[in-house]
Enzyme design. Structure first.
Site, PDB file in Angstrom:
ATOM      1  NE  ARG A 146       6.207 175.656 -13.110  1.00 20.71           N
ATOM      2  CZ  ARG A 146       5.850 176.005 -14.348  1.00 20.71           C
ATOM      3  NH1 ARG A 146       4.980 175.256 -15.020  1.00 20.71           N
ATOM      4  NH2 ARG A 146       6.368 177.081 -14.915  1.00 20.71           N
ATOM      5  CE  LYS A 170       4.874 178.496 -10.892  1.00 25.64           C
ATOM      6  NZ  LYS A 170       6.004 179.415 -10.702  1.00 25.64           N
ATOM      7  CG  HIS A 241      11.826 172.983  -8.965  1.00 30.95           C
ATOM      8  ND1 HIS A 241      10.548 172.813  -9.471  1.00 30.95           N
ATOM      9  CD2 HIS A 241      12.249 174.183  -9.458  1.00 30.95           C
ATOM     10  CE1 HIS A 241      10.222 173.857 -10.212  1.00 30.95           C
ATOM     11  NE2 HIS A 241      11.237 174.694 -10.230  1.00 30.95           N
ATOM     12  NE  ARG A 244      10.112 173.676 -13.972  1.00 31.39           N
ATOM     13  CZ  ARG A 244       9.349 173.886 -15.051  1.00 31.39           C
ATOM     14  NH1 ARG A 244       8.871 172.849 -15.713  1.00 31.39           N
ATOM     15  NH2 ARG A 244       9.073 175.113 -15.448  1.00 31.39           N
ATOM     16  CG  HIS A 267      10.062 179.093 -17.991  1.00 28.50           C
ATOM     17  ND1 HIS A 267      11.414 178.821 -18.080  1.00 28.50           N
ATOM     18  CD2 HIS A 267       9.646 178.517 -16.826  1.00 28.50           C
ATOM     19  CE1 HIS A 267      11.796 178.113 -17.031  1.00 28.50           C
ATOM     20  NE2 HIS A 267      10.746 177.918 -16.259  1.00 28.50           N
ATOM     21  CE1 TYR A 276      17.010 175.149 -15.083  1.00 23.98           C
ATOM     22  CE2 TYR A 276      15.443 176.455 -16.346  1.00 23.98           C
ATOM     23  CZ  TYR A 276      15.739 175.659 -15.256  1.00 23.98           C
ATOM     24  OH  TYR A 276      14.768 175.378 -14.331  1.00 23.98           O
TER      25      TYR A 276
END
Length: 302
Positions: A146, A170, A241, A244, A267, A276
């Protein structure tokens, strides 16, 4: 009720572990709600909250904003009510059962491998900025970071001999991310030939520096990327992004399993990673339709 906002902010930061951007967004949305309550209902204490006032507010904003914005504001309010319940400021959570609207899942744009190569090829690696920019791109595309993770990297986080970096992701969670030999090489060159010149005798803990001897900002990187995309004649609306997304899609197309990709991307839920697979299937169909002679013939007959 604004006295409780500081406690709510601390809750979001310490208990929920949300990012600075998410916290800022939540506080803005909740403050908007509190202003409405004081202005139109003269409610100043959590105990005075009721179901009708919440319903009135949601009706008030529903037609003013797009579905995505409304959903975000409702999420912030639901979080605030949950906090008030935890803190025994209210006895009932009126927001708990309000259904958040489902958002359409738009597939993110990705670059082809050839477009990524063009992006790298336009960087002038004979300049201090070019050496920095090639290191930026090798790292964000090569490791699927990110943009916040990329720009928050400190010198103490990089382990070039071992080929990995530590990332604060995150929720203030740490993860270890492998970096490619090409990224290692690009970072070494940047550290030796560029970074000290950009610092101009200043000091910084951060890996990537701007021309003001400070940590490179999101806006700064965005401008760099837009300029490179223009030079490379890439016509989609590119953002950090996008790289990514491209990283994830290209790995899946080359046989990586979903669980490994989930770990690399950081994730928590594999359902986030599964988007994806849809991108890969879409690209597979596009390649098939553009290359198979029978597929092209079918298109011509339509």
């Amino acid at each position: 009720m604004k006295f409780i906002i500081k406690d709510y902010e601390l809750y979001l930061k310490k208990e929920k572990g949300l990012s600075v951007n998410t916290i800022t967004s939540y506080l803005k949305d909740v403050n908007q709600y509190l202003i409405f309550l004081e202005k139109y209902h003269e409610i100043k204490k959590p105990r005075h909250l009721n179901k009708k006032t919440l319903s009135n507010y949601l009706k008030n904003i529903k037609d003013k904003y797009e579905v995505s914005t409304y959903a975000r504001k409702l999420t912030a309010i639901k979080s605030f009510y949950n906090f008030l319940l935890i803190e025994n400021e209210i006895d009932l959570d009126f927001a708990k059962d309000i259904e958040t609207p489902k958002l359409p899942k738009n597939l993110p744009q990705v670059l082809s491998v050839e477009e990524v190569s063009r992006l790298f090829s336009v960087i002038d690696i004979e300049t201090v900025y070019g050496l920095r920019n090639i290191a930026l791109l090798e790292l964000i595309y090569g490791s699927g970071l990110r943009v916040s993770e990329l720009l928050d990297i400190k010198l103490s986080d990089i382990h070039l001999n071992e080929g990995y970096i530590k990332i604060i992701a995150k929720g203030n969670k740490e993860r270890v991310v492998p970096i490619s030999p090409m990224a290692v090489y690009a970072i070494r060159r940047y550290l030796i030939k560029s970074r000290e010149q950009l610092l101009k005798n200043e000091k910084s803990l951060y890996l990537f520096i701007n021309n003001q001897s400070s940590r490179l900002s999101r806006q700064g990187f965005y401008k760099i990327l837009k300029g490179l995309a223009y030079d490379a004649n890439i016509n989609i609306d590119i953002s950090p992004h996008t790289l990514r997304h491209s990283f994830a899609t290209h790995l899946l197309e080359n046989g990586m399993d979903l669980r490994t990709l989930q770990t690399l991307l950081g994730h928590e839920d594999i359902s986030t990673t599964q988007i994806y697979t849809h991108i890969s299937n879409k690209r597979l169909k596009e390649v098939y339709n553009s290359t198979h002679p029978r597929a092209r013939k079918e298109e011509e007959n339509v």
